[in-house]
Design a protein around this motif. Structure first.
Motif, PDB file in Angstrom:
ATOM      1  N   ALA A  81     -31.627 -56.785  13.811  1.00 32.56           N
ATOM      2  CA  ALA A  81     -30.169 -56.894  13.784  1.00 32.56           C
ATOM      3  C   ALA A  81     -29.542 -55.770  12.954  1.00 32.56           C
ATOM      4  O   ALA A  81     -28.511 -55.200  13.336  1.00 32.56           O
ATOM      5  CB  ALA A  81     -29.766 -58.253  13.228  1.00 32.56           C
ATOM      6  N   PHE A  82     -30.168 -55.440  11.808  1.00 33.42           N
ATOM      7  CA  PHE A  82     -29.629 -54.381  10.955  1.00 33.42           C
ATOM      8  C   PHE A  82     -29.618 -53.043  11.685  1.00 33.42           C
ATOM      9  O   PHE A  82     -28.595 -52.340  11.707  1.00 33.42           O
ATOM     10  CB  PHE A  82     -30.441 -54.258   9.666  1.00 33.42           C
ATOM     11  N   TYR A  83     -30.731 -52.671  12.277  1.00 39.14           N
ATOM     12  CA  TYR A  83     -30.780 -51.371  12.946  1.00 39.14           C
ATOM     13  C   TYR A  83     -29.906 -51.346  14.201  1.00 39.14           C
ATOM     14  O   TYR A  83     -29.405 -50.284  14.589  1.00 39.14           O
ATOM     15  CB  TYR A  83     -32.217 -50.993  13.266  1.00 39.14           C
ATOM     16  N   ARG A  84     -29.739 -52.485  14.822  1.00 36.50           N
ATOM     17  CA  ARG A  84     -28.806 -52.548  15.962  1.00 36.50           C
ATOM     18  C   ARG A  84     -27.411 -52.142  15.501  1.00 36.50           C
ATOM     19  O   ARG A  84     -26.741 -51.328  16.144  1.00 36.50           O
ATOM     20  CB  ARG A  84     -28.792 -53.963  16.549  1.00 36.50           C
ATOM     21  N   MET A  85     -26.971 -52.691  14.376  1.00 36.94           N
ATOM     22  CA  MET A  85     -25.653 -52.355  13.849  1.00 36.94           C
ATOM     23  C   MET A  85     -25.609 -50.940  13.281  1.00 36.94           C
ATOM     24  O   MET A  85     -24.628 -50.211  13.449  1.00 36.94           O
ATOM     25  CB  MET A  85     -25.253 -53.358  12.770  1.00 36.94           C
ATOM     26  N   ALA A  86     -26.698 -50.532  12.608  1.00 37.65           N
ATOM     27  CA  ALA A  86     -26.725 -49.205  11.992  1.00 37.65           C
ATOM     28  C   ALA A  86     -26.616 -48.110  13.047  1.00 37.65           C
ATOM     29  O   ALA A  86     -25.833 -47.151  12.890  1.00 37.65           O
ATOM     30  CB  ALA A  86     -28.003 -49.038  11.178  1.00 37.65           C
ATOM     31  N   PHE A  87     -27.373 -48.225  14.127  1.00 39.50           N
ATOM     32  CA  PHE A  87     -27.299 -47.220  15.188  1.00 39.50           C
ATOM     33  C   PHE A  87     -25.932 -47.260  15.886  1.00 39.50           C
ATOM     34  O   PHE A  87     -25.408 -46.219  16.305  1.00 39.50           O
ATOM     35  CB  PHE A  87     -28.420 -47.429  16.205  1.00 39.50           C
ATOM     36  N   PHE A 127     -28.081 -55.431   5.902  1.00 38.76           N
ATOM     37  CA  PHE A 127     -28.905 -54.622   4.999  1.00 38.76           C
ATOM     38  C   PHE A 127     -29.185 -55.379   3.701  1.00 38.76           C
ATOM     39  O   PHE A 127     -30.322 -55.421   3.220  1.00 38.76           O
ATOM     40  CB  PHE A 127     -28.213 -53.294   4.697  1.00 38.76           C
ATOM     41  N   LEU A 128     -28.138 -55.992   3.138  1.00 38.15           N
ATOM     42  CA  LEU A 128     -28.312 -56.762   1.905  1.00 38.15           C
ATOM     43  C   LEU A 128     -29.265 -57.932   2.116  1.00 38.15           C
ATOM     44  O   LEU A 128     -30.099 -58.237   1.254  1.00 38.15           O
ATOM     45  CB  LEU A 128     -26.955 -57.261   1.403  1.00 38.15           C
ATOM     46  N   ALA A 129     -29.153 -58.586   3.275  1.00 38.51           N
ATOM     47  CA  ALA A 129     -30.064 -59.700   3.574  1.00 38.51           C
ATOM     48  C   ALA A 129     -31.504 -59.216   3.666  1.00 38.51           C
ATOM     49  O   ALA A 129     -32.435 -59.873   3.174  1.00 38.51           O
ATOM     50  CB  ALA A 129     -29.642 -60.369   4.882  1.00 38.51           C
ATOM     51  N   ALA A 130     -31.704 -58.044   4.299  1.00 37.54           N
ATOM     52  CA  ALA A 130     -33.055 -57.494   4.410  1.00 37.54           C
ATOM     53  C   ALA A 130     -33.635 -57.154   3.038  1.00 37.54           C
ATOM     54  O   ALA A 130     -34.825 -57.380   2.784  1.00 37.54           O
ATOM     55  CB  ALA A 130     -33.031 -56.244   5.298  1.00 37.54           C
ATOM     56  N   VAL A 131     -32.790 -56.641   2.137  1.00 37.03           N
ATOM     57  CA  VAL A 131     -33.237 -56.312   0.784  1.00 37.03           C
ATOM     58  C   VAL A 131     -33.589 -57.585   0.013  1.00 37.03           C
ATOM     59  O   VAL A 131     -34.623 -57.663  -0.667  1.00 37.03           O
ATOM     60  CB  VAL A 131     -32.155 -55.508   0.032  1.00 37.03           C
ATOM     61  N   ILE A 132     -32.736 -58.594   0.128  1.00 36.48           N
ATOM     62  CA  ILE A 132     -32.974 -59.860  -0.573  1.00 36.48           C
ATOM     63  C   ILE A 132     -34.297 -60.485  -0.137  1.00 36.48           C
ATOM     64  O   ILE A 132     -35.073 -60.990  -0.964  1.00 36.48           O
ATOM     65  CB  ILE A 132     -31.804 -60.834  -0.333  1.00 36.48           C
ATOM     66  N   LEU A 179     -38.011 -51.685   5.760  1.00 37.11           N
ATOM     67  CA  LEU A 179     -37.121 -50.903   6.623  1.00 37.11           C
ATOM     68  C   LEU A 179     -37.899 -49.896   7.457  1.00 37.11           C
ATOM     69  O   LEU A 179     -37.422 -49.428   8.488  1.00 37.11           O
ATOM     70  CB  LEU A 179     -36.075 -50.184   5.772  1.00 37.11           C
ATOM     71  N   VAL A 180     -39.087 -49.543   7.007  1.00 41.03           N
ATOM     72  CA  VAL A 180     -40.007 -48.655   7.720  1.00 41.03           C
ATOM     73  C   VAL A 180     -41.428 -49.093   7.344  1.00 41.03           C
ATOM     74  O   VAL A 180     -41.617 -49.791   6.350  1.00 41.03           O
ATOM     75  CB  VAL A 180     -39.786 -47.168   7.313  1.00 41.03           C
ATOM     76  N   PRO A 181     -42.465 -48.670   8.106  1.00 43.70           N
ATOM     77  CA  PRO A 181     -42.394 -47.890   9.348  1.00 43.70           C
ATOM     78  C   PRO A 181     -42.397 -48.827  10.567  1.00 43.70           C
ATOM     79  O   PRO A 181     -42.846 -49.978  10.475  1.00 43.70           O
ATOM     80  CB  PRO A 181     -43.686 -47.081   9.288  1.00 43.70           C
ATOM     81  N   TYR A 182     -41.927 -48.308  11.691  1.00 39.17           N
ATOM     82  CA  TYR A 182     -41.994 -49.040  12.958  1.00 39.17           C
ATOM     83  C   TYR A 182     -42.423 -48.075  14.056  1.00 39.17           C
ATOM     84  O   TYR A 182     -42.280 -46.853  13.920  1.00 39.17           O
ATOM     85  CB  TYR A 182     -40.636 -49.693  13.278  1.00 39.17           C
ATOM     86  N   SER A 183     -42.920 -48.625  15.120  1.00 34.84           N
ATOM     87  CA  SER A 183     -43.446 -47.790  16.205  1.00 34.84           C
ATOM     88  C   SER A 183     -42.301 -47.075  16.927  1.00 34.84           C
ATOM     89  O   SER A 183     -41.146 -47.528  16.888  1.00 34.84           O
ATOM     90  CB  SER A 183     -44.212 -48.658  17.208  1.00 34.84           C
ATOM     91  N   PRO A 184     -42.592 -45.951  17.596  1.00 32.87           N
ATOM     92  CA  PRO A 184     -41.561 -45.260  18.378  1.00 32.87           C
ATOM     93  C   PRO A 184     -40.894 -46.174  19.410  1.00 32.87           C
ATOM     94  O   PRO A 184     -39.688 -46.088  19.644  1.00 32.87           O
ATOM     95  CB  PRO A 184     -42.336 -44.126  19.051  1.00 32.87           C
TER      96      PRO A 184
END
Length: 290
Positions: A37-43, A192-197, A202-207
């Motif tokens: 969800a975070f990267y969906r919003m970030a991108f 992002f804050l939820a992921a940190v908590i 945040l990395v690494p992930y596959s291509p």
């Protein structure tokens, strides 16, 4: 209010087609739900921010504090929607999760009448909702993890209804890009804050997973959610909300071809009923608005 460049009802249906890919790309991404969800919003923010800064900088500077707070509130509800719905896909099927999260018309119709005095023809909406129940009813018979997934998807429906109702009011005052960049930006920060908590990596992930993040931003978010937000300036919130029920039909079809999740007879029947209800609802609502 200026005339839309395209028919908003047609735009909503095209947005539904794009949104149907959401569960497919999410299922294919090998990452924790909050990270997806975070990267969906970030991108999404990365793709839209340059255009927004060029075309909407003056309007962004003039936005009132009240509208900033409302837009950020909508963004937080959107982040909660993604967090609960994406997590639900780990416990229940794509069909059941998509159906439950698209039960949000129940809340949007009630809120639209309460806050905006929106009146609609309920027959088509009721038919489409009935079809949604049929699509997902087979999963409701399974206990344990599937029930937990169903509950999370239903919470996602409540949050997305709130997000949509707030957008209905603000879009009458703000242009599309300034509004959505505040919504998507606040949603991104919340996730992002939820992921940190929760100490999620945040990395690494596959291509392949990074590609899914990008596709989630480009297709169901920019071509789906952003189109819905555009249409909210021209049509009732219930029109967007009920039309999204068609997402479960598209998602079920895509899940069959991609993940080989074969729909049951009830799900096929429910899908046909959803389409029938949407046709009745959109036609009747368009007549009321004309």
């Amino acid at each position: 209010m200026s005339q839309p460049i395209i028919n908003p009802y047609l735009a909503v249906l095209l947005g539904v087609l794009a949104a149907a890919f959401s569960s497919i790309f999410t299922k294919a991404a090998e990452a924790p739900p909050l990270i997806i969800a975070f990267y969906r919003m970030a991108f999404t923010v990365l793709l839209l921010a340059p255009v927004t800064l060029v075309t909407g900088r003056r309007e962004l500077r003039a936005v009132t504090l009240r509208d900033v707070l409302l837009a950020c509130g909508a963004g937080i509800m959107l982040s909660l929607h993604f967090a609960t719905w994406v997590t639900s896909l780990n416990y229940t099927s794509i069909a059941s999760s998509t159906v439950l999260v698209t039960m949000q018309p129940l809340f949007v119709i009630a809120g639209g009448y309460l806050f905006y005095k929106e009146r609609i023809n309920l027959l088509g909406a009721a038919i489409a909702l009935f079809g949604s129940v049929l699509v997902g009813i087979s999963d409701f018979q399974v206990g344990g993890q599937a029930l937990w997934g169903d509950f999370l998807a239903f919470l996602g429906a409540i949050f997305v209804a709130g997000y949509m109702l707030v957008g209905r009011g603000i879009r009458e005052r703000l242009s599309l890009l300034p509004y959505i960049i505040m919504v998507y930006g606040s949603s991104m920060i919340t996730l992002f804050l939820a992921a940190v908590i929760y100490q999620l990596p945040l990395v690494p992930y596959s291509p392949g997973t990074w590609l899914m993040f990008l596709l989630l931003a480009a297709v169901p978010t920019i071509m789906g959610h952003t189109v819905f937000n555009w249409a909210l300036r021209y049509v009732k919130a219930a029109v967007v909300s009920v039309s999204i029920l068609g997402e479960s039909v598209g998602a079920t079809i895509l899940a069959y071809f991609i993940f080989h999740q074969v729909p049951t007879l009830l799900q096929v029947t429910g899908g046909l009923i959803i389409i029938t209800g949407l046709v009745i609802f959109i036609k009747s609502t368009a007549r009321l608005d004309s």
